[in-house]
Design an enzyme around this catalytic site. Structure first.
Site, PDB file in Angstrom:
ATOM      1  N   LYS A   1     -20.999  62.823  72.467  1.00 25.88           N
ATOM      2  CA  LYS A   1     -22.370  62.965  72.961  1.00 25.88           C
ATOM      3  C   LYS A   1     -22.409  63.613  74.345  1.00 25.88           C
ATOM      4  CE  LYS A   1     -26.754  62.720  73.539  1.00 25.88           C
ATOM      5  NZ  LYS A   1     -27.463  61.483  73.859  1.00 25.88           N
TER       6      LYS A   1
ATOM      7  N   LYS B   1     -27.854  63.029  85.094  1.00 27.67           N
ATOM      8  CA  LYS B   1     -27.061  61.827  84.842  1.00 27.67           C
ATOM      9  C   LYS B   1     -26.024  62.096  83.760  1.00 27.67           C
ATOM     10  CE  LYS B   1     -28.527  59.156  81.854  1.00 27.67           C
ATOM     11  NZ  LYS B   1     -28.361  58.991  80.380  1.00 27.67           N
TER      12      LYS B   1
END
Length: 300
Positions: free
Chosen positions: A174, A244
């Site tokens: 991911k 992030k």
């Protein structure tokens, strides 16, 4: 393991529709926890009960899903005061649906194992609409037995579920997915900025790219639906969230000795976007920084 109920923590933009699909399709009772009362009230119409605390949820569910904004939130829910680790039952399977650092994922897995519980990472990909429709892509890090148990539940949320390997593998995939996506949108933003300044209609550029070797999911979605029209709403995946995720990629790369020049460039552009006041806007707003023009200029 406590009963057959499923727990769900985090009912934000993605979490609420995922929890709803789980309740509708799984055939299992669902107990949810969130600090905001509004999504809990909406989900009651679909048979989802509200947990009064993380401890209540931890002690009464056999599988617990977390859909939280960042690794910091996951760590707080799991290891904070009155968190899941303090009340988890033996055999309970805890699943992180968000994007979290690989080292944190492996550390939490070890801590839950020490409590006799289990842990898996199953970060989601695709859009808010995919969460509504149950057509997400999910990348799973888990041992074979846990994946076999999880797969029917994940199938209620996703059209593509991939077992990537042991705990942490889902997060690796991911994080790399998001890194490639961000770098691709940066390239698309550079292309359309150059084309527009050279006198070409941006729509002509992007539509033609879809017919050639530069075609991609990023082009058809982030490019055509956000960069081209200049549509960067709030309550979508923000610039701050994109940074992030890139920080996780950069940290992972550093830990294995790889220098990510492209990702560093993309991160610097996102940082400039946040500094310009776009931190809460949908992250393809970075195209404004690359274009170096008025936010409303150059559409089309």
């Amino acid at each position: 393991m406590s009963g057959t109920r499923i727990g769900f923590i985090g009912l934000g933009v993605m979490g609420e529709p995922m929890c709803r699909n789980l309740a509708r399709k799984s055939g299992r009772a669902v107990l949810a926890f969130d600090r905001a009362p509004e999504p809990l009230a909406r989900l009651q119409e679909h048979g989802v009960a509200a947990a009064g605390s993380l401890a209540e949820l931890a002690s009464s569910c056999s599988v617990i899903f977390m859909a939280l904004p960042s690794g910091k939130h996951v760590e707080a829910v799991c290891a904070g005061e009155d968190g899941l680790l303090a009340a988890i039952g033996p055999g309970t399977l805890v699943v992180d649906l968000g994007t979290s650092p690989v080292d944190l994922t492996r550390d939490l897995a070890a801590r839950f194992t020490a409590k006799g519980a289990r842990y898996a990472d199953a970060p989601i990909a695709r859009t808010r609409q995919a969460a509504e429709d149950g057509t997400l892509s999910i990348m799973v890090g888990a041992d074979e037995a846990d994946f076999t148990e999880l797969e029917p539940l994940l199938d209620t949320l996703a059209s593509d579920v991939t077992h990537c390997g042991p705990v942490g593998a889902g997060q690796i995939v991911k994080i790399m997915n998001n890194m490639v996506l961000v770098e691709t949108v940066v390239a698309l933003s550079e292309a359309i900025a150059v084309a527009r300044r050279a006198g070409l209609d941006g729509k002509v550029l992007f539509e033609t790219l879809t017919k050639g070797s530069a075609d991609s999911f990023a082009l058809r979605n982030h490019g055509m639906k956000a960069v081209l029209p200049g549509a960067f709403p709030e309550r979508a995946f923000s610039t701050d969230y994109a940074r992030k995720d890139l920080s996780y990629a950069l940290a992972l790369a550093e830990s294995v000795g790889v220098d990510l020049a492209g990702a560093k460039t993309a991160d610097a552009l996102l940082a400039r976007s946040a500094e310009a006041g776009y931190g809460d806007l949908y992250w393809p707003v970075v195209s404004r920084i690359i274009a170096g023009s008025d936010p409303e200029a150059g559409k089309g």
